[in-house]
Design a protein around this motif. Structure first.
Motif, PDB file in Angstrom:
ATOM      1  N   PRO A 119     -16.462  -3.750  -3.977  1.00 45.89           N
ATOM      2  CA  PRO A 119     -16.119  -5.071  -4.537  1.00 45.89           C
ATOM      3  C   PRO A 119     -15.362  -5.000  -5.865  1.00 45.89           C
ATOM      4  O   PRO A 119     -14.378  -5.732  -6.057  1.00 45.89           O
ATOM      5  N   LYS A 172       0.854  -1.180   0.000  1.00 47.97           N
ATOM      6  CA  LYS A 172       0.000   0.000   0.000  1.00 47.97           C
ATOM      7  C   LYS A 172       0.893   1.234   0.000  1.00 47.97           C
ATOM      8  O   LYS A 172       1.748   1.408   0.861  1.00 47.97           O
ATOM      9  N   HIS A 220     -13.473  -2.629  -6.980  1.00 53.77           N
ATOM     10  CA  HIS A 220     -12.128  -2.113  -6.749  1.00 53.77           C
ATOM     11  C   HIS A 220     -11.239  -3.213  -6.170  1.00 53.77           C
ATOM     12  O   HIS A 220     -10.057  -3.333  -6.525  1.00 53.77           O
ATOM     13  N   SER A 221     -11.792  -3.991  -5.264  1.00 55.30           N
ATOM     14  CA  SER A 221     -11.032  -5.091  -4.677  1.00 55.30           C
ATOM     15  C   SER A 221     -10.662  -6.127  -5.734  1.00 55.30           C
ATOM     16  O   SER A 221      -9.539  -6.649  -5.754  1.00 55.30           O
ATOM     17  N   GLU A 222     -11.578  -6.426  -6.632  1.00 56.14           N
ATOM     18  CA  GLU A 222     -11.291  -7.369  -7.718  1.00 56.14           C
ATOM     19  C   GLU A 222     -10.216  -6.817  -8.651  1.00 56.14           C
ATOM     20  O   GLU A 222      -9.370  -7.576  -9.151  1.00 56.14           O
ATOM     21  N   TRP A 252      -0.460  -0.186  -4.518  1.00 55.71           N
ATOM     22  CA  TRP A 252      -1.791   0.369  -4.750  1.00 55.71           C
ATOM     23  C   TRP A 252      -2.008   1.582  -3.858  1.00 55.71           C
ATOM     24  O   TRP A 252      -1.390   1.720  -2.811  1.00 55.71           O
ATOM     25  N   LYS A 261     -12.242   0.341   3.683  1.00 60.40           N
ATOM     26  CA  LYS A 261     -12.793  -0.784   2.935  1.00 60.40           C
ATOM     27  C   LYS A 261     -12.949  -0.382   1.474  1.00 60.40           C
ATOM     28  O   LYS A 261     -13.169   0.781   1.148  1.00 60.40           O
ATOM     29  N   LEU A 262     -12.850  -1.376   0.587  1.00 53.42           N
ATOM     30  CA  LEU A 262     -12.930  -1.118  -0.851  1.00 53.42           C
ATOM     31  C   LEU A 262     -14.242  -1.644  -1.413  1.00 53.42           C
ATOM     32  O   LEU A 262     -14.761  -2.671  -0.962  1.00 53.42           O
ATOM     33  N   GLU A 293     -10.614   3.899  -1.025  1.00 49.12           N
ATOM     34  CA  GLU A 293     -11.087   3.343   0.236  1.00 49.12           C
ATOM     35  C   GLU A 293     -12.146   4.258   0.848  1.00 49.12           C
ATOM     36  O   GLU A 293     -12.113   5.474   0.651  1.00 49.12           O
ATOM     37  N   GLY A 323      -5.055   4.024  -2.141  1.00 49.36           N
ATOM     38  CA  GLY A 323      -6.466   4.054  -1.786  1.00 49.36           C
ATOM     39  C   GLY A 323      -7.049   5.438  -1.645  1.00 49.36           C
ATOM     40  O   GLY A 323      -8.200   5.593  -1.247  1.00 49.36           O
ATOM     41  N   LEU A 380      -7.723  -4.829  -7.764  1.00 50.16           N
ATOM     42  CA  LEU A 380      -6.439  -5.009  -7.065  1.00 50.16           C
ATOM     43  C   LEU A 380      -5.952  -6.448  -7.180  1.00 50.16           C
ATOM     44  O   LEU A 380      -4.758  -6.695  -7.429  1.00 50.16           O
ATOM     45  N   GLN A 381      -6.841  -7.395  -6.994  1.00 48.95           N
ATOM     46  CA  GLN A 381      -6.443  -8.796  -7.065  1.00 48.95           C
ATOM     47  C   GLN A 381      -5.919  -9.155  -8.447  1.00 48.95           C
ATOM     48  O   GLN A 381      -4.961  -9.931  -8.585  1.00 48.95           O
TER      49      GLN A 381
END
Length: 430
Positions: free
Chosen positions: A271, A240, A273-275, A299, A268-269, A263, A301, A277-278
């Motif tokens: 969904p 981060k 945005h989280s995908e 990354w 918290k992100l 964030e 946020g 990052l992954q």
């Protein structure tokens, strides 16, 4: 019934008093200090927060700082804070330029400023690393297993504490002690836990994997290659990036592959945005040998921080690659929702080959535009956060300027009228 109610009330009162006392005990573990600390800073280990009561960042850090004090309570590190509005002498003594400023002072001399993520874990590890010798010896195999469980990142020297490699490793341990743990272990123990070539050897353990230093992979002399290797391997694979640690990452002289997301207030992100990052992280995980040498993945946020890097407003989620040496940045041709691990891989290769368009840089006009952009964003943020204060802040100078202009113009008009009247009287006399 009456007796029962009385007993219930007493129990409730005892519970409330216990909570208050417990809270006071925990809060008392943060020592409130004065400018007398200047004379006692080398008397033991000190972890100090310099703050101002009006500072919003300081107020948000306060509960975290109490947790830090609690975590270090059984160590020889004393945790304190100093109100810089009351004790001005500490501001000049320690060269403070903003609040909060967190610094570690150790008994054998040395002052270290904390410039990483302000989490309890990060700050506790920072203090513990600096309170111990630069390199610690490990002589029991069980201790290495313990290190793997408790330290997410550490460097291990395998061999005897003699020779040029050891001297360089020890010097680098002193240089980077604030950022990682450094240990030494005999070859017989090192072979039980790590894979390496001939001794002396240096390995890094992070993210439940270990990697061995190989000087032949670097196009530079041994001293420079080991220094660069330790400087880059102290970071996580996908870290981060914040305003506090980005300047450390720029020192790696790598390309920074930055996934830009947003964030919420509780970090918290969304969904999607989280995908995103992954997906970006999967590229470096699957292609470490291919890209790790030239690219550092991370990354961001905070949209404001991301925008300040490229001096432009970006749509989130997004991906950029930032050249830490030239301050150029690159965008992929695909839109964020069209990106895939394969397209990101091709994008990385194109950036490394310098076959994609570059934006930004260090030119005079670019620097002037950055100043304009930062000034504009600061003014907008002030207006959005507090319109009343912004009105006073900007209204008074503008009003004062208008008053000066009005006074000047009126004076000129009055003078012109007087001149006209003098001319009229002069003509009548003639």
């Amino acid at each position: 019934m009456l007796i029962s109610n009385i007993l219930t009330a007493i129990h409730s009162l005892v519970f409330i008093v216990s909570v208050i006392l417990l809270r006071d005990v925990h809060s008392s573990r943060v020592l409130e200090l004065s400018d007398g600390f200047i004379e006692m800073k080398n008397d033991g280990h000190w972890f100090i927060m310099f703050y101002a009561p009006w500072c919003g960042h300081c107020k948000r850090l306060e509960p975290i700082w109490r947790h830090v004090a609690q975590a270090l309570h059984n160590s020889d590190i004393r945790v304190g804070k100093i109100d810089c509005t009351r004790y001005k002498r500490v501001v000049s003594e320690f060269g403070l330029s903003g609040y909060p400023t967190i610094m570690f002072f150790r008994d054998r001399g040395g002052e270290f400023k904390f410039n990483s993520e302000r989490s309890t874990e990060e700050m506790v590890h920072f203090a513990k690393r600096l309170a111990r010798p630069p390199v610690q010896e490990v002589t029991d195999s069980k201790d290495i297993e313990m290190l793997k469980q408790t330290n997410k990142n550490f460097f291990m020297f395998i061999g005897k504490s003699v020779g040029h490699t050891w001297d360089l490793f020890y010097d680098l341990a002193k240089q980077y002690q604030a950022h990682s743990y450094f240990y030494i272990t005999p070859e017989i123990i090192g072979k039980q836990h790590f894979v390496f070539g001939e001794t002396p050897a240096v390995v890094v353990y992070k993210e439940e994997q270990h990697y061995s230093f190989n000087a032949e992979e670097w196009d530079m002399d041994f001293n420079s290659s080991l220094t660069q290797w330790i400087n880059t391997e102290r970071f996580e694979t996908f870290v981060k990036v914040t305003r506090s640690n980005i300047h450390h990452m720029l020192e790696t002289n790598k390309y920074l592959v930055l996934a830009l997301v947003e964030e919420n207030k509780i970090e918290k992100l969304p969904p999607h945005h989280s995908e995103f990052l992954q997906m970006v992280e999967s590229v470096i995980v699957k292609n470490r040998e291919r890209f790790h040498r030239d690219f550092q993945f991370g990354w961001i946020g905070s949209p404001e921080f991301a925008n300040s890097i490229i001096s432009s407003d970006v749509t989130l989620p997004s991906l950029i690659i930032y050249n830490s040496s030239t301050r150029h940045h690159h965008f992929p041709e695909e839109k964020p929702h069209e990106l895939s691990p394969e397209s990101i891989t091709l994008f990385l290769e194109a950036v490394r080959n310098q076959s994609v368009k570059a934006y930004g840089g260090n030119g005079v006009f670019i620097q002037m535009y950055r100043m304009y952009y930062e000034t504009k964003k600061s003014l907008v943020n002030i207006w959005v956060s507090n319109p009343a204060v912004a009105s006073v802040l900007f209204g008074l100078p503008i009003g004062f300027l208008l008053l000066i202009c009005y006074s000047t113009c009126c004076t000129d008009i009055m003078d012109a009228s007087d001149d006209d009247e003098d001319d009229v009287h002069h003509e009548k006399k003639e």
